[in-house]
Scaffold this motif. Structure first.
Motif, PDB file in Angstrom:
ATOM      1  N   VAL A  21      -2.898  20.308  -2.351  1.00  0.00           N
ATOM      2  CA  VAL A  21      -4.000  19.473  -2.828  1.00  0.00           C
ATOM      3  C   VAL A  21      -4.920  20.328  -3.685  1.00  0.00           C
ATOM      4  N   ALA A  22      -5.699  19.675  -4.519  1.00  0.00           N
ATOM      5  CA  ALA A  22      -6.628  20.383  -5.398  1.00  0.00           C
ATOM      6  C   ALA A  22      -8.042  20.412  -4.856  1.00  0.00           C
ATOM      7  N   THR A  23      -8.383  19.470  -3.948  1.00  0.00           N
ATOM      8  CA  THR A  23      -9.746  19.362  -3.423  1.00  0.00           C
ATOM      9  C   THR A  23      -9.715  18.874  -1.978  1.00  0.00           C
ATOM     10  N   ASN A  46      -1.812  15.404  -9.623  1.00  0.00           N
ATOM     11  CA  ASN A  46      -1.774  14.413 -10.699  1.00  0.00           C
ATOM     12  C   ASN A  46      -3.119  13.710 -10.860  1.00  0.00           C
ATOM     13  N   GLY A  47      -4.123  14.144 -10.069  1.00  0.00           N
ATOM     14  CA  GLY A  47      -5.469  13.598 -10.190  1.00  0.00           C
ATOM     15  C   GLY A  47      -5.765  12.416  -9.293  1.00  0.00           C
ATOM     16  N   ARG A  48      -4.757  11.896  -8.604  1.00  0.00           N
ATOM     17  CA  ARG A  48      -4.960  10.736  -7.733  1.00  0.00           C
ATOM     18  C   ARG A  48      -5.205  11.195  -6.301  1.00  0.00           C
ATOM     19  N   TYR A  84      -3.499   3.791  -8.021  1.00  0.00           N
ATOM     20  CA  TYR A  84      -4.167   4.961  -8.583  1.00  0.00           C
ATOM     21  C   TYR A  84      -4.772   5.872  -7.513  1.00  0.00           C
ATOM     22  N   GLY A  85      -4.639   5.499  -6.236  1.00  0.00           N
ATOM     23  CA  GLY A  85      -5.131   6.370  -5.179  1.00  0.00           C
ATOM     24  C   GLY A  85      -6.105   5.682  -4.251  1.00  0.00           C
ATOM     25  N   ILE A  86      -6.339   6.334  -3.106  1.00  0.00           N
ATOM     26  CA  ILE A  86      -7.289   5.838  -2.107  1.00  0.00           C
ATOM     27  C   ILE A  86      -8.313   6.933  -1.829  1.00  0.00           C
ATOM     28  N   GLU A  87      -9.575   6.527  -1.652  1.00  0.00           N
ATOM     29  CA  GLU A  87     -10.678   7.483  -1.681  1.00  0.00           C
ATOM     30  C   GLU A  87     -11.772   7.135  -0.675  1.00  0.00           C
ATOM     31  N   SER A 103     -11.832   3.179  -0.584  1.00  0.00           N
ATOM     32  CA  SER A 103     -11.772   2.671  -1.956  1.00  0.00           C
ATOM     33  C   SER A 103     -10.335   2.730  -2.448  1.00  0.00           C
ATOM     34  N   ALA A 104      -9.859   1.600  -2.955  1.00  0.00           N
ATOM     35  CA  ALA A 104      -8.497   1.496  -3.477  1.00  0.00           C
ATOM     36  C   ALA A 104      -8.571   1.326  -4.991  1.00  0.00           C
ATOM     37  N   TYR A 105      -7.938   2.248  -5.722  1.00  0.00           N
ATOM     38  CA  TYR A 105      -8.003   2.247  -7.181  1.00  0.00           C
ATOM     39  C   TYR A 105      -6.677   1.808  -7.805  1.00  0.00           C
TER      40      TYR A 105
END
Length: 308
Positions: A21-23, A46-48, A84-87, A103-105
């Motif tokens: 992971v990046a973060t 991939n940023g997601r 696009y990812g979940i946050e 949050s669902a993108y």
């Protein structure tokens, strides 16, 4: 100083995660069977974003599970709206279950998903509970007149980034919505505000730790503040603290994936009247600090913002 930073911050970084992971940031928090459960957000390369899980016995030292806790769903209708990812998860316990909002993108914007679990080993998605564009949904840990209640933050060009309250009989169908807090012009939260941690019940009201954003010539600054809601009717905001309680000051909050950010998705009240507050620093690392709950309530009432 209302929030005392833990000397060991940051408490979780990408190198603590046993998968790439990046973060590591913006984690929902809860206590379960005397353990502190952290459900954190991570960017993949991939940023997601996906969600991971870490566990602690003291609230400061966490061990991350070997595999992600939640990734984008492969089943409809969630697959379509999580592409696009979940946050940014939030966690609350009510009716014997833990509810997780996230949050669902997707190409259709950002919606809020609701999942539930009893043990943090098995997770079940329940529903997508908003349209686009909504973020920052936190559910109260009690019902009001047999209705669930939530704070949320839809976006509108006419009334941008304000806090609303809504109610539901079943956690799926929500309504009776009303705007209850707005950003205040040329204050630290003038650009946008949003709910942070799930509301905390005190003898004087529901404590709402929220984030506020101020635009500067060098970009936006994310800070944290507090508001107090009426116990029997949380749509009534009793007071908003006029000054922030936490702002980016340490290197790990000032520089990162997004600079100058402290952003909370979780806080845990302790039996001794203190609070462990968790926040993402610069959208890159996880941090924790402690506070006295009564002092946060006093801050609302003694530093009262005059125009709500």
């Amino acid at each position: 100083m209302l929030i005392k930073r833990y000397s060991g911050n940051p408490i979780l970084q990408k190198d603590d995660v046993p998968y790439p992971v990046a973060t590591v940031h913006n984690a929902g928090m809860i206590k379960h069977e005397n353990k502190y459960i952290m459900i954190f957000r991570s960017h993949k390369f991939n940023g997601r974003s996906i969600l991971g899980k870490a566990v602690s016995y003291d609230g400061f030292n966490f061990v991350v599970d070997k595999h992600p806790f939640m990734i984008q769903s492969k089943e409809q209708p969630f697959k379509k709206y999580e592409a696009y990812g979940i946050e940014d998860p939030r966690i609350v316990k009510i009716d014997g279950e833990y509810l997780i909002t996230y949050s669902a993108y997707s190409q259709y914007g950002v919606r809020i998903g609701l999942a539930k679990t009893k043990d943090f080993d098995h997770i079940q998605r329940v529903a997508l509970i908003t349209e686009a564009d909504y973020r920052n949904v936190v559910i109260f840990p009690e019902k009001f007149n047999n209705l669930y209640a939530r704070l949320d933050r839809p976006h509108s060009e006419i009334s941008p980034w304000s806090i609303w309250i809504s109610y539901s009989p079943d956690l799926i169908h929500w309504g009776q919505s009303q705007l209850i807090m707005r950003p205040m012009q040329y204050h630290w939260d003038e650009m946008k505000i949003g709910p942070g941690a799930s509301p905390i019940k005190t003898s004087r009201g529901w404590l709402n730790i929220y984030h506020g954003v101020f635009p500067t010539m060098d970009g936006c600054v994310y800070r944290l503040g507090v508001a107090l809601h009426k116990l029997e009717d949380p749509s009534v905001v009793i007071a908003v603290g006029d000054e922030w309680i936490l702002q980016p000051e340490e290197e790990y909050e000032i520089t990162g994936y997004v600079h100058n950010v402290v952003f909370t998705c979780g806080a845990i009240p302790e039996p001794d009247g203190t609070l462990k507050l968790y926040w993402g620093g610069a959208d890159k690392v996880m941090c924790v600090g402690t506070a006295v709950i009564d002092e946060l309530v006093d801050h609302c009432l003694s530093n009262l913002r005059q125009a709500l």
